[in-house]
Design an enzyme around this catalytic site. Structure first.
Site, PDB file in Angstrom:
ATOM      1  N   ASN A 216       6.486  38.747  68.217  1.00  0.00           N
ATOM      2  CA  ASN A 216       5.872  38.750  69.547  1.00  0.00           C
ATOM      3  C   ASN A 216       4.369  38.865  69.330  1.00  0.00           C
ATOM      4  O   ASN A 216       3.861  39.931  69.007  1.00  0.00           O
ATOM      5  CB  ASN A 216       6.408  39.953  70.335  1.00  0.00           C
ATOM      6  CG  ASN A 216       5.684  40.139  71.662  1.00  0.00           C
ATOM      7  OD1 ASN A 216       4.928  39.268  72.098  1.00  0.00           O
ATOM      8  ND2 ASN A 216       5.916  41.287  72.303  1.00  0.00           N
TER       9      ASN A 216
ATOM     10  N   LYS B  31       2.010  38.631  71.421  1.00  0.00           N
ATOM     11  CA  LYS B  31       1.278  39.222  72.557  1.00  0.00           C
ATOM     12  C   LYS B  31       0.024  38.396  72.850  1.00  0.00           C
ATOM     13  O   LYS B  31       0.040  37.181  72.696  1.00  0.00           O
ATOM     14  CB  LYS B  31       0.957  40.694  72.280  1.00  0.00           C
ATOM     15  CG  LYS B  31       2.213  41.468  71.879  1.00  0.00           C
ATOM     16  CD  LYS B  31       2.037  42.955  71.876  1.00  0.00           C
ATOM     17  CE  LYS B  31       3.350  43.622  71.478  1.00  0.00           C
ATOM     18  NZ  LYS B  31       3.309  45.069  71.535  1.00  0.00           N
TER      19      LYS B  31
ATOM     20  N   HIS C 197       9.684  42.792  78.761  1.00  0.00           N
ATOM     21  CA  HIS C 197       8.995  43.628  77.766  1.00  0.00           C
ATOM     22  C   HIS C 197       8.383  44.833  78.483  1.00  0.00           C
ATOM     23  O   HIS C 197       7.933  44.724  79.623  1.00  0.00           O
ATOM     24  CB  HIS C 197       7.912  42.801  77.058  1.00  0.00           C
ATOM     25  CG  HIS C 197       7.336  43.512  75.883  1.00  0.00           C
ATOM     26  ND1 HIS C 197       6.379  44.491  76.028  1.00  0.00           N
ATOM     27  CD2 HIS C 197       7.602  43.423  74.553  1.00  0.00           C
ATOM     28  CE1 HIS C 197       6.087  44.969  74.820  1.00  0.00           C
ATOM     29  NE2 HIS C 197       6.817  44.341  73.910  1.00  0.00           N
TER      30      HIS C 197
ATOM     31  N   GLU D 203       5.601  46.161  78.259  1.00  0.00           N
ATOM     32  CA  GLU D 203       4.223  45.932  78.743  1.00  0.00           C
ATOM     33  C   GLU D 203       4.242  45.194  80.072  1.00  0.00           C
ATOM     34  O   GLU D 203       3.403  45.443  80.946  1.00  0.00           O
ATOM     35  CB  GLU D 203       3.416  45.187  77.663  1.00  0.00           C
ATOM     36  CG  GLU D 203       3.075  46.125  76.510  1.00  0.00           C
ATOM     37  CD  GLU D 203       2.889  45.459  75.156  1.00  0.00           C
ATOM     38  OE1 GLU D 203       2.718  44.229  75.091  1.00  0.00           O
ATOM     39  OE2 GLU D 203       2.927  46.188  74.145  1.00  0.00           O
TER      40      GLU D 203
ATOM     41  N   GLU E  81      13.505  48.715  72.467  1.00  0.00           N
ATOM     42  CA  GLU E  81      12.141  49.032  72.046  1.00  0.00           C
ATOM     43  C   GLU E  81      11.691  50.343  72.701  1.00  0.00           C
ATOM     44  O   GLU E  81      11.232  50.338  73.849  1.00  0.00           O
ATOM     45  CB  GLU E  81      11.181  47.920  72.479  1.00  0.00           C
ATOM     46  CG  GLU E  81      11.495  46.570  71.888  1.00  0.00           C
ATOM     47  CD  GLU E  81      10.249  45.690  71.839  1.00  0.00           C
ATOM     48  OE1 GLU E  81       9.880  45.270  70.739  1.00  0.00           O
ATOM     49  OE2 GLU E  81       9.639  45.450  72.896  1.00  0.00           O
TER      50      GLU E  81
ATOM     51  N   GLY F 112       3.388  49.780  68.965  1.00  0.00           N
ATOM     52  CA  GLY F 112       1.967  49.750  68.624  1.00  0.00           C
ATOM     53  C   GLY F 112       1.389  51.105  68.284  1.00  0.00           C
ATOM     54  O   GLY F 112       0.175  51.307  68.319  1.00  0.00           O
TER      55      GLY F 112
ATOM     56  N   SER G 124       6.800  49.163  66.121  1.00  0.00           N
ATOM     57  CA  SER G 124       6.166  49.468  64.836  1.00  0.00           C
ATOM     58  C   SER G 124       7.050  49.147  63.631  1.00  0.00           C
ATOM     59  O   SER G 124       7.041  49.895  62.645  1.00  0.00           O
ATOM     60  CB  SER G 124       5.710  50.932  64.798  1.00  0.00           C
ATOM     61  OG  SER G 124       4.729  51.163  65.795  1.00  0.00           O
TER      62      SER G 124
HETATM   63  P1  PGA Z   1       4.779  46.524  67.590  1.00  0.00           P
HETATM   64  O1  PGA Z   1       5.248  45.757  68.930  1.00  0.00           O
HETATM   65  O2  PGA Z   1       5.631  45.975  66.461  1.00  0.00           O
HETATM   66  O3  PGA Z   1       3.323  46.170  67.436  1.00  0.00           O
HETATM   67  O4  PGA Z   1       5.016  47.977  67.808  1.00  0.00           O
HETATM   68  C1  PGA Z   1       6.601  45.465  69.172  1.00  0.00           C
HETATM   69  C2  PGA Z   1       6.756  44.855  70.545  1.00  0.00           C
HETATM   70  O5  PGA Z   1       6.057  45.274  71.481  1.00  0.00           O
HETATM   71  O6  PGA Z   1       7.580  43.932  70.736  1.00  0.00           O
END
Ligand code: PGA
Length: 256
Positions: A13, A15, A100, A102, A172, A178, A218
């Site tokens: 992903n 982003k 997601h 976010e 997640e 992140g 992460s």
């Molecule tokens: P990250 O993001 O691996 O940077 O923690 C995962 C995600 O949001 O899908």
């Protein structure tokens, strides 16, 4: 019941990162490295919308599937700023990330929106990657499992059990995205098993066995193998570590 072997999926992903040129550079390297290296999983990347069409051209005939990060449920109409599932299928997407955290937390996306998006993605022959997860506060209050079960049921409401074979779920934990914090492999397994139980209850034991449940938050080369070894973890949704070919390739390697 006979045990179903689910092929792992490692999905990147990206982003809000990478220009068209940077996106093309990254997929060329991934495509070429995967061509020369046998791998035991499916691989997908989800670039920004503006890079989808050129990246699709670059990935044609390769082992890397194209994904998008969101989709609107209506095919077309007066929806300024939206990109529909129909248009994503038109440029060659095979996966769409839906719900997601976010999108939910920063853009107010609700379970009912997620459900409509899932239906649209399936209607256009693609696979939704339906994201669920708890905040740190919810985890500490012991609400993780009820919350993610509720989210997965709401997102997949109304689907026929046969449609489930094309659905991917991503667990997640929001506090792990992140942040460099990852769930303990045993906590991830507990959440994944609970999600599969919910799918078993809502749909059928057979359908629940076919659904791939990815872990996200992460995931890095250093922690990938321990998480991916868990019996109900069928791959990873990778943010930060998918932006560099070396770390993404190392996670792909960890599925062996
Ligand atoms: P990250 O993001 O691996 O940077 O923690 C995962 C995600 O949001 O899908």
């Amino acid at each position: 019941m006979t045990e179903v072997k689910r092929r792992a999926l490692i999905a990147g992903n990206w982003k809000l990162h990478n220009t068209v040129e940077a996106s093309l550079g990254l997929v060329r390297e991934l495509r070429d490295r995967l061509k020369n290296q046998s791998h035991a999983c499916d691989v997908a990347v989800a670039p920004v919308f503006t890079a989808l069409h050129p990246v699709a051209g670059e990935l044609r005939g390769s082992d890397v599937a194209l994904g998008a990060q969101d989709a609107h449920w209506e095919d077309e109409g007066a929806f300024t700023g939206e990109v529909s599932a129909m248009l994503l299928a038109d440029v060659g997407c095979r996966f769409v990330i839906v719900g997601h955290s976010e999108r939910r937390e920063l853009f107010g996306e609700k379970d009912a929106d997620v459900q409509r998006k899932v239906q649209a993605v399936l209607r256009h022959g693609m696979s939704p990657i339906v994201c669920v997860g708890e905040t740190l506060e919810e985890r500490e209050a012991g609400e993780t499992l009820p919350k993610i079960k509720r989210q997965v049921s709401a997102g997949l409401e109304g689907l026929a059990p046969e449609a489930l074979a094309r659905v991917v779920v991503a667990y997640e934990p929001i506090w792990a995205i992140g942040t460099s914090k990852t769930a303990e492999p045993s906590d991830a397994q507990e959440a994944h098993a609970a999600l599969r139980d919910e799918l078993r209850d809502r749909f059928s034991p057979e359908a629940a066995e076919t659904v791939r449940i990815l872990y996200g938050g992460s995931v890095k080369p250093e922690n990938a193998a321990a998480i991916l070894q868990q019996p109900d973890v069928d791959g990873a949704l990778v943010g930060g570590a998918s932006l560099k070919p070396d770390s993404f390739m190392a996670i792909i390697e960890a599925t062996r």
